[in-house]
Design a protein around this motif. Structure first.
Motif, PDB file in Angstrom:
ATOM      1  N   ALA A 197       0.823  -1.211   0.000  1.00  0.00           N
ATOM      2  CA  ALA A 197       0.000   0.000   0.000  1.00  0.00           C
ATOM      3  C   ALA A 197       0.856   1.259   0.000  1.00  0.00           C
ATOM      4  CB  ALA A 197      -0.918   0.003   1.226  1.00  0.00           C
ATOM      5  N   VAL A 198       2.085   1.148   0.467  1.00  0.00           N
ATOM      6  CA  VAL A 198       2.982   2.309   0.510  1.00  0.00           C
ATOM      7  C   VAL A 198       3.187   2.878  -0.894  1.00  0.00           C
ATOM      8  CG1 VAL A 198       5.341   3.052   1.039  1.00  0.00           C
ATOM      9  CG2 VAL A 198       4.112   1.553   2.623  1.00  0.00           C
ATOM     10  N   ALA A 199       3.214   2.000  -1.899  1.00  0.00           N
ATOM     11  CA  ALA A 199       3.396   2.451  -3.280  1.00  0.00           C
ATOM     12  C   ALA A 199       2.201   3.262  -3.774  1.00  0.00           C
ATOM     13  CB  ALA A 199       3.623   1.253  -4.200  1.00  0.00           C
ATOM     14  N   ALA A 200       1.072   3.145  -3.062  1.00  0.00           N
ATOM     15  CA  ALA A 200      -0.115   3.923  -3.414  1.00  0.00           C
ATOM     16  C   ALA A 200      -0.219   5.190  -2.569  1.00  0.00           C
ATOM     17  CB  ALA A 200      -1.367   3.068  -3.227  1.00  0.00           C
ATOM     18  N   GLY A 201       0.803   5.485  -1.798  1.00  0.00           N
ATOM     19  CA  GLY A 201       0.797   6.675  -0.955  1.00  0.00           C
ATOM     20  C   GLY A 201       0.049   6.498   0.342  1.00  0.00           C
ATOM     21  N   ILE A 202      -0.122   5.234   0.757  1.00  0.00           N
ATOM     22  CA  ILE A 202      -0.866   4.909   1.973  1.00  0.00           C
ATOM     23  C   ILE A 202       0.102   4.380   3.026  1.00  0.00           C
ATOM     24  CG2 ILE A 202      -2.667   3.409   2.935  1.00  0.00           C
ATOM     25  CD1 ILE A 202      -3.812   3.284   0.027  1.00  0.00           C
ATOM     26  N   ARG A 203       0.003   4.862   4.222  1.00  0.00           N
ATOM     27  CA  ARG A 203       0.826   4.325   5.298  1.00  0.00           C
ATOM     28  C   ARG A 203       0.443   2.872   5.575  1.00  0.00           C
ATOM     29  NH1 ARG A 203      -0.757   8.788   9.563  1.00  0.00           N
ATOM     30  NH2 ARG A 203      -2.612   8.689   8.233  1.00  0.00           N
ATOM     31  N   ALA A 204       1.385   2.082   6.065  1.00  0.00           N
ATOM     32  CA  ALA A 204       1.118   0.667   6.297  1.00  0.00           C
ATOM     33  C   ALA A 204       1.626   0.231   7.664  1.00  0.00           C
ATOM     34  CB  ALA A 204       1.763  -0.186   5.214  1.00  0.00           C
ATOM     35  N   LEU A 205       0.866  -0.643   8.286  1.00  0.00           N
ATOM     36  CA  LEU A 205       1.234  -1.275   9.552  1.00  0.00           C
ATOM     37  C   LEU A 205       1.110  -2.770   9.364  1.00  0.00           C
ATOM     38  CD1 LEU A 205       1.750  -1.296  12.674  1.00  0.00           C
ATOM     39  CD2 LEU A 205      -0.749  -1.173  12.937  1.00  0.00           C
TER      40      LEU A 205
END
Length: 228
Positions: A197-205
């Protein structure tokens, strides 16, 4: 943060304990298995490849195409996992299908005990929730049966979306459905595919997988959202 995307298996819920899985499936086929026998079969079936469990140690050549496309089509998903189970000689007619059928009902899943409290807190705070899963069957009825559905605003399931994590499209589609900008979203999962999801500009946990019934550390989501 105005939206949270959650993976399902290994994040909000876990498949039932392996021996219980085999005992219930065998009973559906008219067989009463001993604890010892069910444990031995469960171990072999997991090595072969359990849907909702670890990936198989090796995918047989005749199943590789099904394996590659399993999360993009319901019939392919079923054929793949029943085919893997059929590579294990159990002496129980119909067991591969009965094992798969446990995936399709709420009784085959155990929600993590902190899932509902965390989802409820997010709902009360006005934070939208999507469930984003690489999967070949519908999770809506299962989530309803284990108490998660009232807190889910959108389901982004790979077999319906036509794309799997870590492709940014599935995350961006979920954000669009929620009306949440990617920069205001968090993806919570347990695998590198979720971290995509980071590649979509979304933070990830990403959280380590826990056994069924054990608290999963989901309160970390509330801390990141400033709610705990």
């Amino acid at each position: 943060m105005s939206g949270v995307l959650f993976d399902f298996h290994g994040t909000l819920a876990q498949v039932e304990e392996p021996s219980a899985w085999v005992v219930a499936a065998a009973a559906a086929c008219g067989h009463d298995l001993s604890f010892e026998r069910s444990g031995e079969l469960a171990e072999r079936l997991i090595v072969a490849g359990r849907a909702g469990g670890p990936f198989p140690e090796k995918v047989p050549a005749h199943l590789t195409r099904l394996w590659d496309d399993r999360d993009l089509d319901a019939a392919t998903h079923r054929a793949c996992y029943t085919g893997l189970a059929a590579t294990v000689e159990t002496g129980i007619e119909g067991l591969p299908d009965a094992l798969y059928d446990r995936l399709l009902i709420a009784e085959g899943w155990v929600p993590y005990p902190d899932a509902v409290p965390v989802l409820s807190t997010l709902r009360d705070a006005g934070i939208k929730v999507a469930l984003v899963s690489n999967i070949g069957f519908d999770l809506r009825g299962i989530c309803a049966g284990i108490g998660l559905d009232p807190f889910v605003d959108h389901y982004a399931l790979s077999y319906e979306a036509g794309v799997c994590k870590p492709d940014p499209a599935i995350f961006l589609g979920a954000c669009a459905a929620l009306g949440v900008p990617p920069a205001e979203a968090l993806m919570v999962g347990d695998t590198p595919a979720d971290a995509g999801a980071v590649a979509a500009g979304i933070r990830a946990l990403t959280l380590p997988v826990d056994p069924p019934g054990k608290p999963h550390g989901l309160d970390a989501v509330l801390r990141l959202a400033g709610l705990h």
